[in-house]
Design a protein around this motif. Structure first.
Motif, mmCIF file in Angstrom:
data_model
loop_
_atom_site.group_PDB
_atom_site.id
_atom_site.type_symbol
_atom_site.label_atom_id
_atom_site.label_comp_id
_atom_site.label_asym_id
_atom_site.label_seq_id
_atom_site.Cartn_x
_atom_site.Cartn_y
_atom_site.Cartn_z
ATOM 1 N N ASP A 126 25.367 -72.164 -54.303
ATOM 2 C CA ASP A 126 26.057 -73.397 -54.689
ATOM 3 C C ASP A 126 26.256 -74.311 -53.495
ATOM 4 O O ASP A 126 25.982 -75.516 -53.561
ATOM 5 C CB ASP A 126 27.400 -73.060 -55.348
ATOM 6 N N VAL A 127 26.720 -73.763 -52.385
ATOM 7 C CA VAL A 127 26.957 -74.564 -51.181
ATOM 8 C C VAL A 127 25.639 -75.114 -50.645
ATOM 9 O O VAL A 127 25.548 -76.298 -50.290
ATOM 10 C CB VAL A 127 27.712 -73.749 -50.106
ATOM 11 N N ALA A 128 24.604 -74.286 -50.594
ATOM 12 C CA ALA A 128 23.292 -74.743 -50.108
ATOM 13 C C ALA A 128 22.774 -75.877 -50.977
ATOM 14 O O ALA A 128 22.240 -76.873 -50.470
ATOM 15 C CB ALA A 128 22.306 -73.581 -50.079
ATOM 16 N N SER A 129 22.939 -75.762 -52.277
ATOM 17 C CA SER A 129 22.505 -76.805 -53.203
ATOM 18 C C SER A 129 23.275 -78.103 -52.977
ATOM 19 O O SER A 129 22.690 -79.195 -52.950
ATOM 20 C CB SER A 129 22.684 -76.323 -54.637
ATOM 21 N N ARG A 130 24.609 -78.006 -52.816
ATOM 22 C CA ARG A 130 25.433 -79.199 -52.549
ATOM 23 C C ARG A 130 24.994 -79.886 -51.271
ATOM 24 O O ARG A 130 24.908 -81.116 -51.207
ATOM 25 C CB ARG A 130 26.913 -78.821 -52.448
ATOM 26 N N LEU A 131 24.722 -79.097 -50.223
ATOM 27 C CA LEU A 131 24.288 -79.673 -48.955
ATOM 28 C C LEU A 131 22.962 -80.405 -49.121
ATOM 29 O O LEU A 131 22.801 -81.533 -48.643
ATOM 30 C CB LEU A 131 24.176 -78.595 -47.883
ATOM 31 N N GLN A 132 22.012 -79.777 -49.810
ATOM 32 C CA GLN A 132 20.713 -80.415 -50.025
ATOM 33 C C GLN A 132 20.856 -81.682 -50.863
ATOM 34 O O GLN A 132 20.234 -82.699 -50.553
ATOM 35 C CB GLN A 132 19.744 -79.447 -50.699
ATOM 36 N N GLN A 133 21.672 -81.645 -51.901
ATOM 37 C CA GLN A 133 21.880 -82.822 -52.742
ATOM 38 C C GLN A 133 22.516 -83.960 -51.956
ATOM 39 O O GLN A 133 22.287 -85.131 -52.264
ATOM 40 C CB GLN A 133 22.727 -82.469 -53.960
ATOM 41 N N ALA A 134 23.298 -83.618 -50.936
ATOM 42 C CA ALA A 134 23.923 -84.639 -50.088
ATOM 43 C C ALA A 134 22.969 -85.137 -49.000
ATOM 44 O O ALA A 134 23.337 -85.995 -48.197
ATOM 45 C CB ALA A 134 25.201 -84.091 -49.460
ATOM 46 N N GLY A 135 21.760 -84.579 -48.960
ATOM 47 C CA GLY A 135 20.761 -85.050 -48.012
ATOM 48 C C GLY A 135 20.688 -84.285 -46.705
ATOM 49 O O GLY A 135 19.982 -84.702 -45.783
ATOM 50 N N PHE A 136 21.368 -83.154 -46.611
ATOM 51 C CA PHE A 136 21.330 -82.359 -45.387
ATOM 52 C C PHE A 136 20.195 -81.347 -45.449
ATOM 53 O O PHE A 136 19.863 -80.829 -46.515
ATOM 54 C CB PHE A 136 22.670 -81.636 -45.167
ATOM 55 N N GLU A 137 19.603 -81.064 -44.294
ATOM 56 C CA GLU A 137 18.526 -80.086 -44.203
ATOM 57 C C GLU A 137 19.091 -78.676 -44.368
ATOM 58 O O GLU A 137 20.071 -78.313 -43.716
ATOM 59 C CB GLU A 137 17.834 -80.201 -42.842
ATOM 60 N N VAL A 138 18.471 -77.892 -45.238
ATOM 61 C CA VAL A 138 18.835 -76.488 -45.428
ATOM 62 C C VAL A 138 17.552 -75.677 -45.321
ATOM 63 O O VAL A 138 16.587 -75.927 -46.031
ATOM 64 C CB VAL A 138 19.520 -76.245 -46.795
#
Length: 123
Positions: A80-92
């Motif tokens: 969930d956190v990884a998905s939120r970060l990616q949706q916000a435009g951060f590299e994961v």
């Protein structure tokens, strides 16, 4: 002995981008800095028992290898956190997902290029 906090550097004026990563996307809570430290800039965040101090450093150099590692409650929370970060435009980065025995992990990069490891106990 236990860890009190981890310091992560940000550039001058980088507080907004730091909040976007640490508070908005990662879900940590900003905590008040002592009044005598506010003039230095930066911000402090907390999530559960983890506390991170984001301090202004000039000249700024992102930490691409050294990093805090945040242990999440479950693999589902990690996803969930990884998905939120990616949706916000951060590299994961998921390439080392199962390279730490007994854990699932990803590496994320804040808006300033600092590496942050997110892990959960799992297969």
């Amino acid at each position: 002995m236990r860890l009190h906090h981890v310091q992560v550097a940000i550039p001058a004026g980088g507080e907004g981008e730091a909040r976007r990563f640490w508070v908005d996307a990662l879900g940590m809570t900003e905590v008040d800095k002592p009044s005598e430290l506010r003039a230095r800039g930066g911000l402090w965040v907390r999530g559960g028992a983890a506390e991170v101090h984001l301090g202004v450093e000039e000249p700024f150099q992102p930490a691409r290898k050294a990093h805090p590692a945040l242990l999440l409650e479950s693999v589902a929370e990690l996803e969930d956190v990884a998905s939120r970060l990616q949706q916000a435009g951060f590299e994961v980065d998921h390439t080392q997902r199962e390279s730490f025995p007994g854990h699932v992990r990803v590496h994320a990069f804040d808006g300033h290029g600092n590496r942050v490891e997110l892990l959960a106990t799992g297969p």
